[in-house]
Enzyme design. Structure first.
Site, PDB file in Angstrom:
ATOM      1  N   HIS A  37      32.917 -24.577 -37.206  1.00 25.75           N
ATOM      2  CA  HIS A  37      34.059 -23.746 -36.834  1.00 25.75           C
ATOM      3  C   HIS A  37      35.117 -23.720 -37.942  1.00 25.75           C
ATOM      4  CE1 HIS A  37      36.816 -27.114 -36.100  1.00 25.75           C
ATOM      5  NE2 HIS A  37      35.795 -27.737 -35.555  1.00 25.75           N
ATOM      6  N   ARG A  82      37.085 -23.227 -30.266  1.00 24.51           N
ATOM      7  CA  ARG A  82      37.107 -23.065 -31.727  1.00 24.51           C
ATOM      8  C   ARG A  82      35.732 -22.702 -32.285  1.00 24.51           C
ATOM      9  NH1 ARG A  82      37.745 -28.445 -30.339  1.00 24.51           N
ATOM     10  NH2 ARG A  82      36.592 -30.065 -31.480  1.00 24.51           N
ATOM     11  N   GLU A 131      31.541 -31.318 -30.395  1.00 21.16           N
ATOM     12  CA  GLU A 131      31.918 -32.317 -31.390  1.00 21.16           C
ATOM     13  C   GLU A 131      31.711 -33.721 -30.825  1.00 21.16           C
ATOM     14  OE1 GLU A 131      32.084 -33.648 -34.097  1.00 21.16           O
ATOM     15  OE2 GLU A 131      33.831 -32.806 -35.121  1.00 21.16           O
ATOM     16  N   ARG A 183      35.480 -44.364 -38.146  1.00 16.89           N
ATOM     17  CA  ARG A 183      35.312 -43.024 -38.717  1.00 16.89           C
ATOM     18  C   ARG A 183      34.048 -42.909 -39.559  1.00 16.89           C
ATOM     19  NH1 ARG A 183      39.201 -40.802 -42.284  1.00 16.89           N
ATOM     20  NH2 ARG A 183      38.435 -38.782 -41.577  1.00 16.89           N
ATOM     21  N   ARG A 184      33.679 -43.964 -40.282  1.00 17.77           N
ATOM     22  CA  ARG A 184      32.641 -43.830 -41.290  1.00 17.77           C
ATOM     23  C   ARG A 184      31.356 -44.587 -40.990  1.00 17.77           C
ATOM     24  NH1 ARG A 184      33.511 -39.330 -43.270  1.00 17.77           N
ATOM     25  NH2 ARG A 184      31.837 -39.830 -44.733  1.00 17.77           N
ATOM     26  N   HIS A 228      30.200 -28.009 -34.727  1.00 17.66           N
ATOM     27  CA  HIS A 228      31.231 -28.920 -35.224  1.00 17.66           C
ATOM     28  C   HIS A 228      30.667 -29.843 -36.294  1.00 17.66           C
ATOM     29  CE1 HIS A 228      33.592 -27.676 -31.675  1.00 17.66           C
ATOM     30  NE2 HIS A 228      32.386 -27.582 -31.146  1.00 17.66           N
ATOM     31  N   ASN A 235      30.277 -33.047 -36.659  1.00 20.64           N
ATOM     32  CA  ASN A 235      29.350 -34.121 -36.322  1.00 20.64           C
ATOM     33  C   ASN A 235      28.119 -33.648 -35.569  1.00 20.64           C
ATOM     34  OD1 ASN A 235      30.482 -36.729 -37.346  1.00 20.64           O
ATOM     35  ND2 ASN A 235      32.272 -35.989 -36.245  1.00 20.64           N
TER      36      ASN A 235
END
Length: 236
Positions: free
Chosen positions: A9, A60, A87, A114-115, A179, A181
């Site tokens: 998006h 979105r 997402e 996050r990673r 999205h 992910n």
């Protein structure tokens, strides 16, 4: 041969504010709308004609697909929407920006959430502002309260296997508007990426990623249509 186009998006308001959005239904910014329109123009220039369009249930992604398809002269195509293309669910981080999150949990812990591939954020507490259990779009579903990229893949893959892969194997040209992910999860399946490799895959907003597939759905070529905003891709 079949063709799959992955379209993340366009920029959303919470992308702009650097907040963890997840399943919150945030709309596009004016820049996000422009990115989607540009993506559609590039789709038309590439000569792509879609047989089928998929999207998450989030605005979105829906609007990105609608704007891009209109710009590509294919605005009459029906869109299949499914929450399994949503997402990643960011759990208790939902709605926070990076500065707020680091202040609450520490920068090192936030980096892990996050990673990493398989460490989810804290679960979302029930009954709060971002509790989606009463949303009619998810009626009858068992919903997550947080997700890692691994568990995002765990709910994307059955939908991919049952619904999307058979259409591609039949030779159709397919667009998926989703999205960062959920599209990473699909890319992991297609390119056979390791858990470390998939984390390094960055998919730009609003830039169509064209993937040519053989009869076994193995990529034979992959390229972003907007070369000025392209990121590195796995070798094919």
């Amino acid at each position: 041969m079949s063709v799959l186009v992955l379209l993340r998006h366009g920029q959303s308001q919470w992308n702009l504010e650097n907040r963890f959005t997840g399943w919150v239904d945030v709309d596009l910014t004016a820049e996000g709308e422009a990115q989607a329109k540009r993506g559609g123009e590039l789709i038309a220039a590439d000569g792509l004609k879609f047989d089928r369009v998929y999207s998450s249930v989030l605005t979105r992604a829906n609007r990105t697909a609608e704007i891009a398809l209109a710009a590509a002269g294919q605005g009459d195509l029906p869109m299949v929407k499914d929450w399994r293309l949503n997402e990643r669910h960011y759990g208790g981080l939902t709605g926070l920006n990076k500065a707020e999150t680091a202040a609450l949990h520490g920068e090192e812990q936030v980096k892990i959430w996050r990673r990493s591939y398989d460490v989810p954020p804290p679960e979302l507490a029930p009954g709060g502002e971002y509790d989606f259990s009463a949303d009619a779009r998810y009626a009858g579903q068992t919903l997550p309260s947080t997700e890692s990229l691994k568990t995002t893949l765990d709910r994307v893959q059955p939908y991919w296997d049952a619904e999307i892969a058979p259409k591609l194997k039949a030779g159709e040209t397919v667009l998926i508007a989703a999205h960062g992910n959920s599209l990473r999860a699909i890319a992991k399946l297609l390119f056979g990426l390791s858990s470390d490799e998939v984390l390094n895959l960055e998919i730009p907003t609003g830039n169509p990623l064209r993937i040519d597939l053989d009869a076994d759905l193995k990529p034979t070529a992959a390229r972003y249509l907007d070369t000025a905003r392209a990121e590195a891709l796995p070798a094919v």
